[in-house]
Scaffold this motif. Structure first.
Motif, PDB file in Angstrom:
ATOM      1  N   UNK A  11      36.007  43.377  44.320  1.00 47.28           N
ATOM      2  CA  UNK A  11      37.130  42.812  43.572  1.00 47.28           C
ATOM      3  C   UNK A  11      38.041  42.033  44.494  1.00 47.28           C
ATOM      4  N   UNK A  12      38.294  42.577  45.665  1.00 48.39           N
ATOM      5  CA  UNK A  12      39.148  41.886  46.637  1.00 48.39           C
ATOM      6  C   UNK A  12      38.523  40.555  47.050  1.00 48.39           C
ATOM      7  N   UNK A  13      37.224  40.553  47.294  1.00 48.26           N
ATOM      8  CA  UNK A  13      36.536  39.300  47.640  1.00 48.26           C
ATOM      9  C   UNK A  13      36.626  38.289  46.500  1.00 48.26           C
ATOM     10  N   UNK A  14      36.460  38.766  45.284  1.00 49.39           N
ATOM     11  CA  UNK A  14      36.535  37.880  44.126  1.00 49.39           C
ATOM     12  C   UNK A  14      37.924  37.270  43.995  1.00 49.39           C
ATOM     13  N   UNK A  15      38.943  38.075  44.180  1.00 51.09           N
ATOM     14  CA  UNK A  15      40.314  37.577  44.085  1.00 51.09           C
ATOM     15  C   UNK A  15      40.609  36.593  45.215  1.00 51.09           C
ATOM     16  N   UNK A  16      40.080  36.848  46.398  1.00 51.69           N
ATOM     17  CA  UNK A  16      40.286  35.907  47.512  1.00 51.69           C
ATOM     18  C   UNK A  16      39.657  34.547  47.216  1.00 51.69           C
ATOM     19  N   UNK A  17      38.443  34.559  46.662  1.00 51.44           N
ATOM     20  CA  UNK A  17      37.807  33.289  46.318  1.00 51.44           C
ATOM     21  C   UNK A  17      38.581  32.571  45.213  1.00 51.44           C
ATOM     22  N   UNK A  18      39.097  33.335  44.267  1.00 52.22           N
ATOM     23  CA  UNK A  18      39.886  32.724  43.190  1.00 52.22           C
ATOM     24  C   UNK A  18      41.169  32.105  43.742  1.00 52.22           C
TER      25      UNK A  18
END
Length: 109
Positions: free
Chosen positions: A17-24
């Motif tokens: 989730x953290x990786x996804x939010x960083x990419x977003x």
């Protein structure tokens, strides 16, 4: 201090989730720059950036909420629970409740 491997084994969903939010968040910064590069108006670019940031924030909130609910369900599954008998699995002397029963197999009359 725990290693990153130990941390990822304990909370793999949080890392994804953290990786996804960083990419977003990266996309929220990159898209307006690309729009400005290609000549979109600054007002249009600002509106797009604001919309992307709003969507990213809402998605982050929903993902975190989903993780908390999943963790809560896992905690409930790990806790010992009393055996739940279904509707048709009653035992004991009162297993045939309700209705009128006359003595034996004689017809009611």
């Amino acid at each position: 201090m725990p290693s990153s491997r130990a941390a990822s084994e304990t909370r793999p969903c949080d890392d994804r989730t953290t990786d996804l939010i960083r990419w977003a968040a990266f996309s929220c910064c990159l898209v307006p720059l690309v729009l400005l590069w290609y000549g979109t108006s600054p007002a249009g670019t600002a509106g797009t950036a604001l919309g992307l940031a709003t969507v990213t924030g809402v998605c982050r909130m929903l993902l975190r909420r989903s993780e908390r609910c999943a963790a809560r369900l896992l905690d409930e599954d790990d806790a010992p629970q009393a055996h739940h008998r279904g509707r048709h699995q009653r035992t004991g002397t009162g297993s045939h409740r309700g209705g009128r029963h006359s003595g034996g197999n004689s017809p009611v009359g």
